[in-house]
Scaffold this motif. Structure first.
Motif, PDB file in Angstrom:
ATOM      1  N   ASP A 231      39.653  49.577  46.241  1.00  0.00           N
ATOM      2  CA  ASP A 231      40.778  49.198  45.380  1.00  0.00           C
ATOM      3  C   ASP A 231      40.370  48.207  44.290  1.00  0.00           C
ATOM      4  O   ASP A 231      40.998  47.169  44.105  1.00  0.00           O
ATOM      5  CB  ASP A 231      41.912  48.591  46.210  1.00  0.00           C
ATOM      6  CG  ASP A 231      42.433  49.544  47.269  1.00  0.00           C
ATOM      7  OD1 ASP A 231      42.482  50.756  46.986  1.00  0.00           O
ATOM      8  OD2 ASP A 231      42.778  49.079  48.366  1.00  0.00           O
ATOM      9  N   ILE A 232      39.341  48.538  43.540  1.00  0.00           N
ATOM     10  CA  ILE A 232      38.881  47.608  42.496  1.00  0.00           C
ATOM     11  C   ILE A 232      38.984  48.200  41.091  1.00  0.00           C
ATOM     12  O   ILE A 232      38.541  47.579  40.132  1.00  0.00           O
ATOM     13  CB  ILE A 232      37.427  47.149  42.741  1.00  0.00           C
ATOM     14  CG1 ILE A 232      36.451  48.335  42.653  1.00  0.00           C
ATOM     15  CG2 ILE A 232      37.303  46.435  44.067  1.00  0.00           C
ATOM     16  CD1 ILE A 232      35.009  47.922  42.665  1.00  0.00           C
ATOM     17  N   THR A 233      39.580  49.376  40.954  1.00  0.00           N
ATOM     18  CA  THR A 233      39.647  49.983  39.628  1.00  0.00           C
ATOM     19  C   THR A 233      40.801  49.445  38.793  1.00  0.00           C
ATOM     20  O   THR A 233      40.785  49.520  37.567  1.00  0.00           O
ATOM     21  CB  THR A 233      39.779  51.513  39.737  1.00  0.00           C
ATOM     22  OG1 THR A 233      40.946  51.826  40.525  1.00  0.00           O
ATOM     23  CG2 THR A 233      38.549  52.113  40.388  1.00  0.00           C
ATOM     24  N   GLU A 234      41.843  48.892  39.452  1.00  0.00           N
ATOM     25  CA  GLU A 234      42.999  48.358  38.732  1.00  0.00           C
ATOM     26  C   GLU A 234      43.308  46.938  39.222  1.00  0.00           C
ATOM     27  O   GLU A 234      43.116  46.611  40.382  1.00  0.00           O
ATOM     28  CB  GLU A 234      44.237  49.247  38.963  1.00  0.00           C
ATOM     29  CG  GLU A 234      44.094  50.673  38.454  1.00  0.00           C
ATOM     30  CD  GLU A 234      44.055  50.767  36.938  1.00  0.00           C
ATOM     31  OE1 GLU A 234      44.516  49.812  36.280  1.00  0.00           O
ATOM     32  OE2 GLU A 234      43.566  51.790  36.424  1.00  0.00           O
ATOM     33  N   ASN A 235      43.796  46.110  38.302  1.00  0.00           N
ATOM     34  CA  ASN A 235      44.286  44.775  38.664  1.00  0.00           C
ATOM     35  C   ASN A 235      43.220  43.922  39.357  1.00  0.00           C
ATOM     36  O   ASN A 235      43.526  43.081  40.185  1.00  0.00           O
ATOM     37  CB  ASN A 235      45.514  44.923  39.583  1.00  0.00           C
ATOM     38  CG  ASN A 235      46.461  43.742  39.499  1.00  0.00           C
ATOM     39  OD1 ASN A 235      46.575  43.110  38.453  1.00  0.00           O
ATOM     40  ND2 ASN A 235      47.134  43.431  40.589  1.00  0.00           N
ATOM     41  N   THR A 236      41.954  44.175  38.998  1.00  0.00           N
ATOM     42  CA  THR A 236      40.837  43.475  39.639  1.00  0.00           C
ATOM     43  C   THR A 236      39.749  43.167  38.622  1.00  0.00           C
ATOM     44  O   THR A 236      39.459  43.988  37.751  1.00  0.00           O
ATOM     45  CB  THR A 236      40.233  44.332  40.774  1.00  0.00           C
ATOM     46  OG1 THR A 236      41.234  44.591  41.752  1.00  0.00           O
ATOM     47  CG2 THR A 236      39.071  43.614  41.446  1.00  0.00           C
ATOM     48  N   ALA A 237      39.168  41.990  38.731  1.00  0.00           N
ATOM     49  CA  ALA A 237      38.004  41.617  37.925  1.00  0.00           C
ATOM     50  C   ALA A 237      36.885  41.199  38.866  1.00  0.00           C
ATOM     51  O   ALA A 237      37.127  40.688  39.960  1.00  0.00           O
ATOM     52  CB  ALA A 237      38.344  40.472  36.976  1.00  0.00           C
ATOM     53  N   ILE A 238      35.657  41.425  38.429  1.00  0.00           N
ATOM     54  CA  ILE A 238      34.485  41.065  39.227  1.00  0.00           C
ATOM     55  C   ILE A 238      33.571  40.190  38.381  1.00  0.00           C
ATOM     56  O   ILE A 238      33.278  40.510  37.226  1.00  0.00           O
ATOM     57  CB  ILE A 238      33.720  42.322  39.682  1.00  0.00           C
ATOM     58  CG1 ILE A 238      34.627  43.190  40.555  1.00  0.00           C
ATOM     59  CG2 ILE A 238      32.447  41.950  40.436  1.00  0.00           C
ATOM     60  CD1 ILE A 238      34.054  44.548  40.884  1.00  0.00           C
ATOM     61  N   VAL A 239      33.157  39.064  38.955  1.00  0.00           N
ATOM     62  CA  VAL A 239      32.222  38.176  38.264  1.00  0.00           C
ATOM     63  C   VAL A 239      30.977  38.032  39.132  1.00  0.00           C
ATOM     64  O   VAL A 239      31.061  37.606  40.291  1.00  0.00           O
ATOM     65  CB  VAL A 239      32.842  36.796  37.979  1.00  0.00           C
ATOM     66  CG1 VAL A 239      31.813  35.890  37.309  1.00  0.00           C
ATOM     67  CG2 VAL A 239      34.081  36.933  37.109  1.00  0.00           C
ATOM     68  N   ILE A 240      29.837  38.390  38.569  1.00  0.00           N
ATOM     69  CA  ILE A 240      28.558  38.316  39.279  1.00  0.00           C
ATOM     70  C   ILE A 240      27.826  37.059  38.830  1.00  0.00           C
ATOM     71  O   ILE A 240      27.517  36.895  37.653  1.00  0.00           O
ATOM     72  CB  ILE A 240      27.702  39.565  39.000  1.00  0.00           C
ATOM     73  CG1 ILE A 240      28.473  40.826  39.403  1.00  0.00           C
ATOM     74  CG2 ILE A 240      26.370  39.491  39.739  1.00  0.00           C
ATOM     75  CD1 ILE A 240      27.755  42.117  39.048  1.00  0.00           C
ATOM     76  N   MET A 241      27.548  36.169  39.772  1.00  0.00           N
ATOM     77  CA  MET A 241      26.892  34.899  39.450  1.00  0.00           C
ATOM     78  C   MET A 241      25.895  34.536  40.550  1.00  0.00           C
ATOM     79  O   MET A 241      25.989  33.495  41.182  1.00  0.00           O
ATOM     80  CB  MET A 241      27.928  33.805  39.198  1.00  0.00           C
ATOM     81  CG  MET A 241      29.071  33.775  40.161  1.00  0.00           C
ATOM     82  SD  MET A 241      30.590  32.951  39.548  1.00  0.00           S
ATOM     83  CE  MET A 241      30.020  31.667  38.468  1.00  0.00           C
TER      84      MET A 241
END
Length: 340
Positions: A231-241
């Motif tokens: 469920d990450i295609t909508e209403n979701t952001a991903i930050v890689i750090m």
């Protein structure tokens, strides 16, 4: 927004356990402009303490004062607040004040729905008058069509002619942070203040605890080889750090299977070129749409230097991307800030 309603419900339960009555104040209609729009709410307890806000501060004081009659007679009413002479907002607010009681059955359904990340529909019934009493109130409808009211004083089946405002509250915005260092903690803390649902993925070799990330919903130790997203295609952001180019590349390759709307990655422009070149080597069929959703270096160019400032710039960029806005100073706007 759903996180504001969740805060109101949690506080209402605490008040009920103390033996305090609650009322809910909801902005149901607006003539002109105001600091906030119809659909915002605040909770007022019998001791006149409150949670939430319907404006910038001045309106709330009058609502609390005018809610006292609802505690006495438990009759919902409509009030107005004319901000043209007091706030300079050029608007008249119509506010529904209704008794507010949370049942165990409602609470169970509410948390079941929010955990499943399903929308919730709220309808409020009112008339456009000041200090008006009648069959006014709100209904909450869940995806399974179960429907609840907050007070026995309101009858859903009444045939009275009233106006209705319908609001569909979407699940909380979700932020997935991939990384476990101090800058990830800062990003988590600031995003939590927005009511976002935050899941943190740290290294499987150096997994962290939930207590290490204030405001997080979950913290797990994983690797890009074993992680499974949902469920990450909508209403979701991903930050890689991760502060590891190799790990960042592996996670981006994994995410190419899902195509989320925003992937922010810490780094430099030079690092970005290397990342894109190697992405083509490992995933030659990668789509242009996926590449367009990668933002690296992550964040808006606002001169951010500290981890906290960088977190603010990343969050601002996420909001701009998700809401499809091109960032610029509001001083350049001559008309309305919000067009809808």
């Amino acid at each position: 927004m759903i996180h504001e309603l969740k805060e109101i419900i949690n506080k209402a339960i605490i008040n009920q356990e103390k033996g305090l009555k609650n009322v809910l104040a909801s902005v149901v209609f607006l003539e002109g402009s105001s600091y906030r729009k119809p659909g915002v709410r605040m909770l007022i307890a019998e001791d006149l303490s409150s949670v939430g806000a319907v404006s910038g501060g001045c309106v709330e004081k009058e609502i609390i004062k005018r809610s006292e009659s609802v505690f006495v007679d438990e009759k919902p009413k409509i009030i107005t607040y004319d901000g043209r002479y007091r706030l300079g907002c050029e608007g008249v607010l119509y506010i529904l004040i209704e008794p507010f009681f949370i049942t165990t059955k409602f609470l169970k359904e509410f948390y079941k729905t929010t955990t499943a990340r399903e929308p919730i529909k709220i309808e409020s019934h009112f008339i456009k008058q000041d200090e008006a009493y009648g069959n006014f109130g709100s209904t909450v409808t869940f995806k399974n069509q179960q429907q609840f009211t907050f007070s026995d004083a309101f009858s859903i089946n009444s045939k009275d002619e009233v106006d209705t405002i319908t609001q569909v509250l979407q699940p909380a915005f979700r932020l997935i942070i991939i990384g476990g260092e101090h800058d990830a903690v800062k990003l988590c803390r600031i995003a939590a203040n927005l009511g976002w649902e935050i899941d943190v993925i740290t290294s499987a070799k150096d997994s962290k605890k939930l207590s290490d990330f204030p405001g997080a919903n979950s913290v797990v130790g994983e690797s890009p080889e074993t992680i499974q997203f949902s469920d990450i295609t909508e209403n979701t952001a991903i930050v890689i750090m991760n502060h590891s180019y190799v790990q960042d590349l592996k996670y981006v390759i994994k995410l190419s299977e899902y195509n989320p709307k925003y992937i922010g990655i810490l780094g430099t422009p030079k690092r970005r070129e290397r990342l894109f070149n190697e992405l083509f080597e490992f995933t030659p069929n990668i789509s242009d749409e996926f590449l367009d959703n990668i933002y690296t270096p992550a964040g808006l160019h606002i001169g951010a230097q500290t981890p906290e400032e960088i977190a603010v710039s990343i969050i601002a960029e996420i909001l701009a991307v998700i809401r499809k806005k091109e960032p610029f100073s509001l001083r350049k706007i001559n008309g309305k800030i919000h067009t809808s």
